[in-house]
Design a protein around this motif. Sequence first.
Motif, mmCIF file in Angstrom:
data_model
loop_
_atom_site.group_PDB
_atom_site.id
_atom_site.type_symbol
_atom_site.label_atom_id
_atom_site.label_comp_id
_atom_site.label_asym_id
_atom_site.label_seq_id
_atom_site.Cartn_x
_atom_site.Cartn_y
_atom_site.Cartn_z
ATOM 1 N N GLY A 233 0.801 -1.219 0.000
ATOM 2 C CA GLY A 233 0.000 0.000 0.000
ATOM 3 C C GLY A 233 0.833 1.267 0.000
ATOM 4 O O GLY A 233 0.319 2.359 -0.159
ATOM 5 N N SER A 234 2.147 1.121 0.184
ATOM 6 C CA SER A 234 2.990 2.321 0.118
ATOM 7 C C SER A 234 4.275 1.957 -0.617
ATOM 8 O O SER A 234 5.371 2.289 -0.191
ATOM 9 N N ARG B 292 16.469 -2.407 -0.160
ATOM 10 C CA ARG B 292 17.488 -1.770 0.660
ATOM 11 C C ARG B 292 16.853 -1.215 1.943
ATOM 12 O O ARG B 292 17.348 -1.442 3.048
ATOM 13 N N ARG B 293 15.738 -0.521 1.750
ATOM 14 C CA ARG B 293 15.120 0.095 2.928
ATOM 15 C C ARG B 293 14.536 -0.940 3.882
ATOM 16 O O ARG B 293 14.592 -0.757 5.092
ATOM 17 N N GLU C 141 5.600 -7.183 11.185
ATOM 18 C CA GLU C 141 4.560 -6.176 11.424
ATOM 19 C C GLU C 141 5.128 -4.973 12.169
ATOM 20 O O GLU C 141 4.772 -3.827 11.893
ATOM 21 N N VAL C 142 6.004 -5.251 13.140
ATOM 22 C CA VAL C 142 6.628 -4.149 13.878
ATOM 23 C C VAL C 142 7.470 -3.317 12.913
ATOM 24 O O VAL C 142 7.435 -2.080 12.933
ATOM 25 N N ALA C 143 8.207 -4.006 12.038
ATOM 26 C CA ALA C 143 9.025 -3.300 11.055
ATOM 27 C C ALA C 143 8.153 -2.400 10.190
ATOM 28 O O ALA C 143 8.498 -1.264 9.877
ATOM 29 N N LYS C 144 6.979 -2.941 9.837
ATOM 30 C CA LYS C 144 6.046 -2.170 9.019
ATOM 31 C C LYS C 144 5.588 -0.920 9.774
ATOM 32 O O LYS C 144 5.506 0.167 9.211
ATOM 33 N N HIS D 107 8.258 1.570 9.641
ATOM 34 C CA HIS D 107 8.286 2.177 8.314
ATOM 35 C C HIS D 107 7.260 3.302 8.218
ATOM 36 O O HIS D 107 7.496 4.327 7.603
ATOM 37 N N HIS D 108 6.119 3.088 8.855
ATOM 38 C CA HIS D 108 5.086 4.125 8.819
ATOM 39 C C HIS D 108 5.366 5.216 9.839
ATOM 40 O O HIS D 108 4.515 6.053 10.097
#
Lengths: 511, 355
Positions: free
Chosen positions: A109-110, A125-126, A156-159, A162-163
């Motif tokens: 979604g992003s 990379r990110r 999920e935590v990484a996501k 990221h947000h």
Amino acid sequence: MAEQNGDSILLEMRGITKRFPGVLALDRINLQVRPGEVHGIVGENGAGKSTLIKILSGVYQADEGEVIFKGQRVVHNNPRQAQIAGITTIYQELNQIPHLTVMENIYLGSEIMRGPFVDWPEMRRRSQTLLQKLRLEIDPAMTLGKLGVGQAQMVEVAKALHHKADLIIMDEPTAALSLTEIAYLFQIINELRDSGVAVIYISHHLEETFEICDRITILRDGQYIDTRPRDEMTMDDLIRMMVGRTLDEQFPKENVEQGNELLRVEGLNQGSRLKDVSFSVRAGEILGVAGLVGAGRTELLRAIFGADPIDSGKFFVNGQAVTIHHPRDAIRNGVALLTEDRKQQGLLLHLSTRQNISITVLDTLVRARMLIDRRRETELASKYVDSMAIKITSLEQLVRNLSGGNQQKVVLSKWIATQPRVLLFDEPTRGIDVGAKVEIYRLMNSFVAQGGAVVMVSSELPEILAMSDRIMVVHEGRVSGFLDRAEATQERIMELATGYSNQGSANAAQE
Amino acid sequence: MAAESGVESRGQSTNLLGTLRRVIAGLGPFLVFLFLFVLLLILSPAFRSPTSLGLLLLESAAIAIVACGQTFVIMIGGIDLSVEAMVSFSGVTAAILIAGSNIAGGQVANGIPAIYAVLIAVSAGLLIGLFQGMLITLFRMNPLIVTLGFRSILLGISLVWTNGAGINIVREGITDTITSRIPLVGDWNLPMPFVIALTIYAISWVILRHMRFGRYAYAIGGNGEEASRLSGINVNRIKIMIYGISGLLAAIAGVLVMSRLRSGAYQNGTNMTLISVAAVVIGGTPLTGGKGGVWGTMIGVFIIRIVEQGMVYLSVPSNAKEIVVGVIIVLAVLLDVIRQGEITWLRLGKRRVET
């Protein structure tokens, strides 16, 4: 509850009220969360925890009250808006797509675009950087489904990172985690706290909540009860506030005289999941089965019950060798399985309470050889509804609409109706209120008191320790040891469960 | 645990509002039928004769029987796309056996008695249905694909055997009986095919509502397959038998259609698959199964048939029929989704709290 020390406030919810047709789900709830705080929300099922976080994460909208986030009054109409604002929710059932890769899931979604195309190298990379921040050694290009539940949760935590979430809501994050994974999750939560991210932590496990949270807010029946720093209360205080009364006993264990051997399993093998498992259980006995997630506990119960095929192994019921190829065979031999996944495997959610209770014994409720005797069926169902104190509005109420505790009692009813000798009980109190748990234990007690035997798989060590007469520990599909009630401690179980059985026995010798 | 907050609300409404809502939901299709029926009575004088009402029943009979079988299949969360091919196949089979040779044009020569021909055709339907059921359960094949494959196979066989023409028969014995009419008062009479359909519906209702087999069918549908298996139910056997029932009923319908047309042709079952699925869904059995029943399906059949007949009486060009059938089917599925409460902005007052 008043603002303390003039600390900055990240999130404030004031007078949040939410009504559903016929019920006041939330009644003027207040909540304050500071930056870098781990804030627990506890309450029994139906207390309003889920509704509250759904309002916070934009799934529901409050009927009354206001939400102030980062100093501004906000209304989130959908989860996406909340996420953009900096509130990310990690749900109990992870919203992930298992057949996509880790990075695709993180950036779902992003996606990073270059013109009309996805910029895969940059995304990779990110993702790598994010995962490294969490010290996860996961290849971002790996299919997510290949990860264990614990690691998937870390993704999920990484996501959330990221947000750039300022507030991460975790709903029952440890429900499917092993102890090592829980320890790791807590480490991550601590690091999030240090970096100034606030975490709202919701869990049925009060011990965990106590361990990780700085402050705890208690809800009961949609009402705000109190918010207190963890250090200023005891577990008993917490339970009292949650339940609104004192529980005389969390684990009402009764000692029952043991009789004949009811079930014996010899040399049970199933692929790499079960290796040479042998044990027996006697009338009047509760055998606890402990082990880490993935150790093969659920697989063991399913194999005995005939739900999954086995490679080899012998079963003896009441001293007689029996063959079990299908759950039917197990039921005929007086063995019943109460599954861990109640909703999908234990209940027929779309049918009524009456139909759920009678489903296992319809052949005994038939008249004229063919027709179901509705009168006897109703009698049978109401008998169990009364004896187990199942709270329903009518026998025709769909079990979908019952609470966790009452659903578990319906499952228990349908099995007790088959007059089993052995109950295989997988996570008997998962997702059940503190109050209803005690009732389930009492029902288990009365079952063994009447000469039955229980094999109880549980991830909750206090439950295992308190309710079992004997404990069998499994590790990677093998039985790593038995412990008597008197000698069992959390530490000894963990030693056996993690496979340090040699050290374990050495320790035992030293003691 | 997310469901908890909804418990009380549902509990209370189960008594008063809930009952009312269920009665309306249950009667919904019937009220729609009644509305269409009365509308047509008012708009078209020609429709008001005993003949046309008899025709409505006659036209509904075969498709109703097919849809009855489809109800069983959809009840367990499956689907049978082979039914229209089965209707053609069983008609062709019976016709060839009766006519005694594969001659388009209907020369009666060396045929076997109609009763045996019919029994053979119907048994073939049952066996093919059971076989499909075995493929679906024992080999875990997707019912959509299996029955779609058999649709082609059965249509293909019908085409090959008939060379694309119809095999004509002369009605005698059983084929005569099942197309007769039972006289009532005056001009009124009851077409036998409809009486057969009614009988099949009554039996099916007893099976579904009052027998273990039916209860197990309800249990397996609505995502209850694993829970049913773990309750000791022989899920595979039930599912195989249900595909057998669908094959059997479609074959019976095939014989009825063939007898009525006096011709076994590969087009005999055209459109019946779609119409049967639509009738089941309109009648209140969701595509996921687990609830609903056969009487609703019969109402569904009537609704579709009355719309089709209404077009005839109101002189809508018959070429537009396909369009209307298509619209009905799409609407039926939309209705299914709405009933399930899947569309958040269209919940018909039935708020879902759980996730």
